[in-house]
Design a protein around this motif. Sequence first.
Motif, PDB file in Angstrom:
ATOM      1  N   ARG A  40      10.147  -5.700  -8.296  1.00  0.00           N
ATOM      2  CA  ARG A  40      10.425  -4.424  -8.947  1.00  0.00           C
ATOM      3  C   ARG A  40      10.027  -4.468 -10.420  1.00  0.00           C
ATOM      4  O   ARG A  40       9.572  -3.466 -10.985  1.00  0.00           O
ATOM      5  N   GLY A  41      10.185  -5.629 -11.037  1.00  0.00           N
ATOM      6  CA  GLY A  41       9.825  -5.755 -12.442  1.00  0.00           C
ATOM      7  C   GLY A  41       8.331  -5.636 -12.691  1.00  0.00           C
ATOM      8  O   GLY A  41       7.905  -5.412 -13.832  1.00  0.00           O
ATOM      9  N   GLN A  42       7.511  -5.786 -11.643  1.00  0.00           N
ATOM     10  CA  GLN A  42       6.059  -5.674 -11.796  1.00  0.00           C
ATOM     11  C   GLN A  42       5.551  -4.253 -11.550  1.00  0.00           C
ATOM     12  O   GLN A  42       4.381  -3.960 -11.791  1.00  0.00           O
ATOM     13  N   VAL A  43       6.433  -3.393 -11.057  1.00  0.00           N
ATOM     14  CA  VAL A  43       6.021  -2.027 -10.732  1.00  0.00           C
ATOM     15  C   VAL A  43       5.921  -1.201 -12.009  1.00  0.00           C
ATOM     16  O   VAL A  43       6.890  -1.052 -12.750  1.00  0.00           O
ATOM     17  N   GLN A  44       4.746  -0.668 -12.241  1.00  0.00           N
ATOM     18  CA  GLN A  44       4.557   0.200 -13.405  1.00  0.00           C
ATOM     19  C   GLN A  44       4.817   1.659 -13.060  1.00  0.00           C
ATOM     20  O   GLN A  44       5.387   2.401 -13.860  1.00  0.00           O
ATOM     21  N   VAL A  45       4.408   2.060 -11.869  1.00  0.00           N
ATOM     22  CA  VAL A  45       4.661   3.427 -11.433  1.00  0.00           C
ATOM     23  C   VAL A  45       4.509   3.500  -9.918  1.00  0.00           C
ATOM     24  O   VAL A  45       3.724   2.757  -9.320  1.00  0.00           O
ATOM     25  N   VAL A  46       5.291   4.377  -9.308  1.00  0.00           N
ATOM     26  CA  VAL A  46       5.173   4.662  -7.872  1.00  0.00           C
ATOM     27  C   VAL A  46       4.603   6.065  -7.742  1.00  0.00           C
ATOM     28  O   VAL A  46       5.049   6.995  -8.427  1.00  0.00           O
ATOM     29  N   GLN A  47       3.619   6.209  -6.869  1.00  0.00           N
ATOM     30  CA  GLN A  47       3.029   7.523  -6.640  1.00  0.00           C
ATOM     31  C   GLN A  47       3.194   7.892  -5.170  1.00  0.00           C
ATOM     32  O   GLN A  47       3.130   7.026  -4.290  1.00  0.00           O
ATOM     33  N   ALA A  48       3.410   9.182  -4.925  1.00  0.00           N
ATOM     34  CA  ALA A  48       3.585   9.648  -3.547  1.00  0.00           C
ATOM     35  C   ALA A  48       3.010  11.049  -3.418  1.00  0.00           C
ATOM     36  O   ALA A  48       3.425  11.965  -4.128  1.00  0.00           O
ATOM     37  N   THR A  49       2.054  11.189  -2.515  1.00  0.00           N
ATOM     38  CA  THR A  49       1.480  12.508  -2.240  1.00  0.00           C
ATOM     39  C   THR A  49       1.970  13.061  -0.907  1.00  0.00           C
ATOM     40  O   THR A  49       1.695  14.211  -0.577  1.00  0.00           O
ATOM     41  N   GLY A  50       2.687  12.238  -0.153  1.00  0.00           N
ATOM     42  CA  GLY A  50       3.215  12.661   1.136  1.00  0.00           C
ATOM     43  C   GLY A  50       4.035  11.540   1.740  1.00  0.00           C
ATOM     44  O   GLY A  50       4.035  10.404   1.233  1.00  0.00           O
ATOM     45  N   PRO A  51       4.744  11.799   2.836  1.00  0.00           N
ATOM     46  CA  PRO A  51       5.614  10.783   3.445  1.00  0.00           C
ATOM     47  C   PRO A  51       4.878   9.509   3.855  1.00  0.00           C
ATOM     48  O   PRO A  51       5.474   8.428   3.855  1.00  0.00           O
ATOM     49  N   ASP A  52       3.594   9.617   4.197  1.00  0.00           N
ATOM     50  CA  ASP A  52       2.826   8.452   4.641  1.00  0.00           C
ATOM     51  C   ASP A  52       1.892   7.914   3.563  1.00  0.00           C
ATOM     52  O   ASP A  52       1.057   7.041   3.846  1.00  0.00           O
ATOM     53  N   HIS A  53       2.032   8.431   2.355  1.00  0.00           N
ATOM     54  CA  HIS A  53       1.100   8.044   1.291  1.00  0.00           C
ATOM     55  C   HIS A  53       1.864   7.668   0.021  1.00  0.00           C
ATOM     56  O   HIS A  53       1.805   8.361  -0.997  1.00  0.00           O
ATOM     57  N   ILE A  54       2.578   6.559   0.113  1.00  0.00           N
ATOM     58  CA  ILE A  54       3.306   6.015  -1.033  1.00  0.00           C
ATOM     59  C   ILE A  54       2.566   4.772  -1.514  1.00  0.00           C
ATOM     60  O   ILE A  54       2.249   3.881  -0.719  1.00  0.00           O
ATOM     61  N   THR A  55       2.270   4.724  -2.801  1.00  0.00           N
ATOM     62  CA  THR A  55       1.572   3.568  -3.368  1.00  0.00           C
ATOM     63  C   THR A  55       2.320   3.062  -4.597  1.00  0.00           C
ATOM     64  O   THR A  55       3.010   3.825  -5.281  1.00  0.00           O
ATOM     65  N   LEU A  56       2.157   1.764  -4.849  1.00  0.00           N
ATOM     66  CA  LEU A  56       2.775   1.136  -6.012  1.00  0.00           C
ATOM     67  C   LEU A  56       1.679   0.636  -6.940  1.00  0.00           C
ATOM     68  O   LEU A  56       0.768  -0.079  -6.500  1.00  0.00           O
ATOM     69  N   ALA A  57       1.759   1.001  -8.195  1.00  0.00           N
ATOM     70  CA  ALA A  57       0.841   0.464  -9.194  1.00  0.00           C
ATOM     71  C   ALA A  57       1.549  -0.683  -9.895  1.00  0.00           C
ATOM     72  O   ALA A  57       2.569  -0.482 -10.567  1.00  0.00           O
ATOM     73  N   LEU A  58       1.026  -1.904  -9.709  1.00  0.00           N
ATOM     74  CA  LEU A  58       1.644  -3.082 -10.295  1.00  0.00           C
ATOM     75  C   LEU A  58       0.946  -3.466 -11.595  1.00  0.00           C
ATOM     76  O   LEU A  58      -0.106  -2.922 -11.951  1.00  0.00           O
ATOM     77  N   SER A  59       1.533  -4.395 -12.276  1.00  0.00           N
ATOM     78  CA  SER A  59       0.915  -4.924 -13.490  1.00  0.00           C
ATOM     79  C   SER A  59      -0.393  -5.634 -13.135  1.00  0.00           C
ATOM     80  O   SER A  59      -0.646  -5.955 -11.966  1.00  0.00           O
ATOM     81  N   LYS A  60      -1.231  -5.855 -14.121  1.00  0.00           N
ATOM     82  CA  LYS A  60      -2.528  -6.526 -13.974  1.00  0.00           C
ATOM     83  C   LYS A  60      -3.492  -5.726 -13.105  1.00  0.00           C
ATOM     84  O   LYS A  60      -4.374  -6.288 -12.441  1.00  0.00           O
ATOM     85  N   GLY A  61      -3.301  -4.394 -13.084  1.00  0.00           N
ATOM     86  CA  GLY A  61      -4.245  -3.530 -12.389  1.00  0.00           C
ATOM     87  C   GLY A  61      -4.208  -3.619 -10.876  1.00  0.00           C
ATOM     88  O   GLY A  61      -5.158  -3.210 -10.207  1.00  0.00           O
ATOM     89  N   ARG A  62      -3.134  -4.096 -10.302  1.00  0.00           N
ATOM     90  CA  ARG A  62      -3.042  -4.234  -8.848  1.00  0.00           C
ATOM     91  C   ARG A  62      -2.397  -2.993  -8.226  1.00  0.00           C
ATOM     92  O   ARG A  62      -1.528  -2.361  -8.830  1.00  0.00           O
ATOM     93  N   THR A  63      -2.825  -2.681  -7.012  1.00  0.00           N
ATOM     94  CA  THR A  63      -2.313  -1.513  -6.290  1.00  0.00           C
ATOM     95  C   THR A  63      -1.816  -1.941  -4.914  1.00  0.00           C
ATOM     96  O   THR A  63      -2.477  -2.723  -4.223  1.00  0.00           O
ATOM     97  N   VAL A  64      -0.668  -1.406  -4.535  1.00  0.00           N
ATOM     98  CA  VAL A  64      -0.107  -1.686  -3.212  1.00  0.00           C
ATOM     99  C   VAL A  64      -0.106  -0.394  -2.407  1.00  0.00           C
ATOM    100  O   VAL A  64       0.491   0.609  -2.821  1.00  0.00           O
ATOM    101  N   VAL A  65      -0.801  -0.413  -1.278  1.00  0.00           N
ATOM    102  CA  VAL A  65      -0.771   0.725  -0.356  1.00  0.00           C
ATOM    103  C   VAL A  65       0.430   0.498   0.564  1.00  0.00           C
ATOM    104  O   VAL A  65       0.379  -0.332   1.470  1.00  0.00           O
ATOM    105  N   TRP A  66       1.481   1.237   0.306  1.00  0.00           N
ATOM    106  CA  TRP A  66       2.729   1.025   1.052  1.00  0.00           C
ATOM    107  C   TRP A  66       2.781   1.858   2.325  1.00  0.00           C
ATOM    108  O   TRP A  66       3.372   1.458   3.316  1.00  0.00           O
ATOM    109  N   GLY A  67       2.184   3.022   2.281  1.00  0.00           N
ATOM    110  CA  GLY A  67       2.258   3.907   3.441  1.00  0.00           C
ATOM    111  C   GLY A  67       3.572   4.664   3.455  1.00  0.00           C
ATOM    112  O   GLY A  67       3.978   5.234   2.446  1.00  0.00           O
TER     113      GLY A  67
END
Length: 253
Positions: free
Chosen positions: A192-219
């Motif tokens: 959680r401490g690495q999460v810079q922002v969470v974005q969500a455009t829909g129930p199946d499209h949740i992503t996490l923007a982490l530090s160091k330019g990394r992205t997590v496709v959570w779904g």
Amino acid sequence: MTPASVDPAASRPRPATPTDVSAAIAERRRRENRRRRLLVSGVAVLLALALGLVWLVRFSPLLSARQVEVRGASMVSQDQVVEAAQVPLGTPLATLDTQPVAERVAGALAPVEKVRVTTSLPRTVRIEVTERTAVFLRQSGSQYQSVDHAGVVFASSARPTKGAVLVRTDTVDNRLLSDIATVVQSLPPQLRGQVQVVQATGPDHITLALSKGRTVVWGSAAASNEKVPVLMTLLGQKATVFDVSSPGSPSTR
């Protein structure tokens, strides 16, 4: 010496006369009447006490609502709770319906999640509130809205709380906000401490923007607890995108 003679007739009980029988009957009736009067008097006293107790509890102003005590409030003031409660002062505590009082408080004050209303003799109405806890902050323009586990927006401020997870989404859908809360709550502190922002455009499209330019496709929020250990393993690889939307077949790139 000649023994004294005894007259057998003198040793026999004297036969009861009609006068004796009448006197015995009269005495028995007096005793029965006395017992009956005592019984009636006792019942009357008990009935009077019972009626007095009913009057004291249900109708007497001595045991009516005179003051309101508030506990557990911090985000809202005690005055706000009292005003929202609209407790009908003067109502006997025994007949006071506490459910509508609780519903009024919960309905009027967004930071309040649960309300418990009780009465305490001789004259107190006690309102205990449980306030909501922010799971993340939703950025809306220049404001940061506090959102709880159920996706309820209950507070807003001009500055973000230090250490809070920031979410950017245009949705006002309570279900999607609740899904985001599920995802955030599943994250261990070190992630959680690495999460810079969470974005969500829909129930199946949740992503996490982490530090160091990394992205997590959570779904979606489904199987979030299964996705966490998979992601923790993937983060050891050299990649910028980590897809755990299907935890059984994750990927990186």
